[in-house]
Design an enzyme around this catalytic site. Structure first.
Site, PDB file in Angstrom:
ATOM      1  CB  ALA A  63     -10.236 -18.096   1.877  1.00  0.00           C
ATOM      2  N   GLY A 102      -7.835 -19.473  -2.895  1.00  0.00           N
ATOM      3  CA  GLY A 102      -8.284 -20.841  -2.704  1.00  0.00           C
ATOM      4  C   GLY A 102      -9.025 -21.389  -3.902  1.00  0.00           C
ATOM      5  CD  GLU A 105      -4.119 -22.316  -2.341  1.00  0.00           C
ATOM      6  OE1 GLU A 105      -3.050 -22.666  -1.835  1.00  0.00           O
ATOM      7  OE2 GLU A 105      -5.003 -21.698  -1.700  1.00  0.00           O
ATOM      8  CD  GLU A 125      -3.831 -16.973  -1.805  1.00  0.00           C
ATOM      9  OE1 GLU A 125      -4.604 -17.940  -1.883  1.00  0.00           O
ATOM     10  OE2 GLU A 125      -3.132 -16.566  -2.775  1.00  0.00           O
ATOM     11  CB  VAL A 379      -7.110  26.533 -13.480  1.00  0.00           C
ATOM     12  CG1 VAL A 379      -7.982  26.154 -14.675  1.00  0.00           C
ATOM     13  CG2 VAL A 379      -7.984  27.040 -12.331  1.00  0.00           C
ATOM     14  CD  GLU A 381      -4.865  24.633  -4.904  1.00  0.00           C
ATOM     15  OE1 GLU A 381      -5.148  24.137  -3.811  1.00  0.00           O
ATOM     16  OE2 GLU A 381      -5.456  24.313  -5.951  1.00  0.00           O
ATOM     17  CE1 TYR A 637      -4.732   1.165  -2.693  1.00  0.00           C
ATOM     18  CE2 TYR A 637      -6.255   1.591  -0.896  1.00  0.00           C
ATOM     19  CZ  TYR A 637      -5.600   0.706  -1.730  1.00  0.00           C
ATOM     20  OH  TYR A 637      -5.817  -0.648  -1.600  1.00  0.00           O
TER      21      TYR A 637
END
Length: 695
Positions: A63, A102, A105, A125, A379, A381, A637
């Protein structure tokens, strides 16, 4: 005739073609055009059967979700599909690309379904906090049974044509010219006098109630907090208990509930935000990009190996550099085991393990990186270590090569200063495990060239990441906010809460784990070493030693050692309370003269989350993030912020910024903690009755 849907008769077959680029979304004009073309086909005596197709790259891929929340304009999609289903002529859906939502569908409203072997179909959906609202929950169970329908609808993932044929959704899988194949298939049906096959006329297949209870139990943990998956189950169950008309009414009722829910609004915000972050404000759309055909990764540890796997899996050759052969061999072995584990789980096809590993070359010599188009440093930190690495890269990297650091906190400008070409330097902050987590913070330094930034933003999509452009500051966006949350969690325990209580409150909010389980997963030594570094480099602003430092000093590094804030018996991952930790907390309180008090769940939730909102507002003021949606995408994410809450800045808008502002000021008054200094932007927006969305 509609300008987005056309009709023509070809060799006795009426072809209805949807042409609404880019994805043939089923907006109002398309729905109108479909009805008009269907009626034209039914009135065309020369057409013995009809076929619905998509022009361009795909069958309708869903949709037009820009219409969600607006007043409906007839015809609705259910009305269009009903009209297709009661057609007096056989109707074939001829699918290429993706038939999603849709679009799928519509195929279920047709009598027969034909698909190119490269096509996929699905009902996604649920990812927008919705359920298929045009008969998908009623027709699909009638076609393939409730159990298979539940898996398709609740998981919401696209399904390959071969699998669609196996389960009985698609009748024929073909290759080549889809229009020719559709016409040939229609001729076959006509010659066989094949009957019409409306799916709604199939009997509802009763299912044992255990099927639904077992399915719900199976998804309970993975889908906790979400409404849509459980509404989907209710809708499919209706298909097994009611006639089609009653089931459709129940589907509509459940769909409207979801459409009007805060969860669906939040998930739709995330959908659009994920697409918007690819457009960096101030970076021209036509900015030229550099070619990336070969990548080098420095460091074969957990992060380096995971980073390399992203490129190998995308078909990009990688050269991996280490200082010692044994470290290199260990890293390569871990990568191979990870790929082999994915193959055993069916996530990789046969042969992909060797194909991916075959793109990897290894070296102990910086000179072997000379042909790389992109070099990523992963590498230890430590600023001095990283500057030494970049000094070497400046010596060996070819002209035009992009040099990236995977630092999670350090100053990218200072790192770039170790080279003679800071325009080629930026940050690529992957999240652990780097081969799994979707977020990539792309850190733009003061002198980073536009084409370097544009190249890496596009590259993020190529390797399956969601790239978010951010600016330079300690911790960038995600970790800067995380450190404020972790600090509040620590102070709450100092005051009288337990690590178990704090973690439970944030887990119940919807986060995948609480602050202390997360610290154990990352390794207590990581934060400890960062704090120790700050105590050396910036003692005036460094945090004072605390009971978590004491745990790390005792070698309790978390899951990797089996003990941290929590304990992990027998090498398991489920955290259990620790008497040792409780004793260290009590010792710390005594040393600091802290009288333990009862801490409410509400205080934990507000202090841990509102401090993030306040810090997010400061990040926006400083231009570290360009938009609130950038912060939302980082947290969804990269840190598992629940999508059904839309991200921290979106969620703040739903709470009301005036309320958040009042609570931030109250915590400042109560605690005296400088982390609660109110953001001027937050205070301004609250005073004007505005939201972050107004920015």
């Amino acid at each position: 005739m509609s300008n987005v849907v056309s009709y023509r008769c070809q060799e006795g077959v009426g072809l209805i073609v949807i042409d609404n680029p880019p994805v043939n979304a089923l907006g109002h004009a398309v729905r109108q055009g479909l009805l008009a073309a269907l009626n034209e086909g039914l009135a065309d005596a020369s057409a013995k059967a009809l076929a619905i197709m998509g022009a361009g790259r795909t069958f309708p891929a869903g949709a037009d979700i820009r219409e969600f929340g607006k007043a409906p304009r007839p015809p609705s999609l259910p009305d269009v599909i009903d009209a297709i289903e009661v057609s007096s002529k056989p109707v074939i859906a001829a699918v290429h690309g993706t038939a999603l939502g849709g679009g799928m569908e519509i195929t279920l409203g047709c009598d027969y379904r034909l698909a190119l072997e490269s096509a996929k179909m699905g009902l996604p959906e649920v990812n927008l906090g919705l359920l298929p609202g045009a008969g998908g929950t009623q027709r699909l169970p009638r076609l393939i049974g409730a159990k298979a329908a539940l898996e398709t609808i609740v998981e919401g993932k696209p399904i390959k044509a071969s699998r669609l044929a196996e389960v009985g959704i698609v009748d024929e899988v073909v290759s080549g010219d889809l229009e020719r194949k559709a016409i040939a298939y229609a001729h076959q049906l006509i010659s066989e006098d094949a009957p019409r096959r409306p799916v709604s006329a199939l009997p509802a297949a009763p299912e044992d109630a255990d099927v639904f209870a077992e399915f719900e139990a199976a998804i309970a943990r993975k889908k906790r907090g979400y409404l849509a998956p459980f509404h989907c189950i209710e809708a499919v169950k209706a298909a097994t208990e009611m006639d089609f008309a009653a089931g459709m009414a129940r589907e509509r009722e459940l769909f409207v509930e979801l459409l009007n829910s805060p969860q669906s609004a939040a998930q739709r915000h995330v959908f659009f935000a994920e697409r918007e972050v690819a457009k960096v404000p101030g970076l021209a759309k036509d900015t030229p990009q550099r070619e990336i055909n070969r990548v080098a990764v420095i460091g074969a540890g957990t992060m380096g190996g995971g980073i390399a796997m992203n490129f190998l899996s995308a078909g990009i050759p990688v050269t991996m550099l280490e200082m010692h052969q044994d470290a290199l061999d260990r890293g390569v072995s871990v990568m191979r085991r990870n790929y082999e584990a994915s193959a055993r789980k069916g996530r990789l096809a046969a042969g992909q393990v060797e194909a991916n590993m075959g793109r990897l070359s290894t070296t102990l010599d910086y000179s072997d990186l000379a042909e790389a188009d992109l070099i990523i440093e992963a590498v230890f930190e430590n600023m001095d270590v990283k500057k030494t690495v970049f000094g070497e890269l400046d010596r060996v990297a070819k002209s035009g090569a992009i040099m990236a650091t995977n630092t999670s906190t350090l100053d990218v400008n200072e790192i770039a200063g170790a080279t003679s070409r800071p325009a080629d330097v930026l940050g690529m902050h992957f999240f652990s495990p780097a081969n799994v987590m979707k977020l990539l913070e792309i850190v733009r330094g003061e002198q980073t060239a536009d084409d370097a930034l544009a190249t890496v933003m596009a590259l993020a999509r190529r390797i399956g990441k969601v790239g978010v452009a951010v600016g330079v500051c300690y911790g960038f966006v995600g970790n800067r906010m995380l450190h404020k949350r972790q600090s509040q969690a620590l102070e709450l325990v100092n005051a009288g809460a337990t690590p178990v209580q704090v973690d439970r409150v944030l887990y119940d909010f919807g986060l995948p784990m609480g602050p202390f389980a997360m610290a154990d997963l990352a390794g207590l030594d990581v934060g400890w070493r960062i704090r120790e570094g700050l105590r050396e480099s910036d003692p005036a602003n460094a945090p004072a030693p605390n009971w978590m430092d004491a745990l790390a000093e005792a070698g309790r590094f978390g899951q990797k050692t089996g003990v941290g804030v929590f304990e992990y018996p027998d090498g398991g991952r489920a955290p259990e309370p620790s008497e040792t930790t409780a004793a260290e907390i009590d010792k710390y309180r005594t040393e600091q003269g802290i009288t333990s008090r009862e801490v409410s769940d509400e205080e934990i939730r507000e202090r841990c989350l509102y401090v993030m909102i306040n810090e997010g507002a400061k990040i926006l003021e400083e231009g570290i993030a360009a938009r609130p949606l950038d912060i939302d995408v980082v947290w969804i994410y990269g840190y598992g912020f629940p999508p059904y809450r839309g991200g921290p800045m979106y969620w703040a808008d739903q709470l009301g910024l005036n309320y958040v502002c009042e609570r931030v000021k109250a915590f400042r008054e109560e605690t005296g903690d400088p982390d609660w200094h109110i953001s001027p932007l937050l205070e301004q927006l609250a005073g004007e009755g505005k939201s972050f969305a107004d920015l």
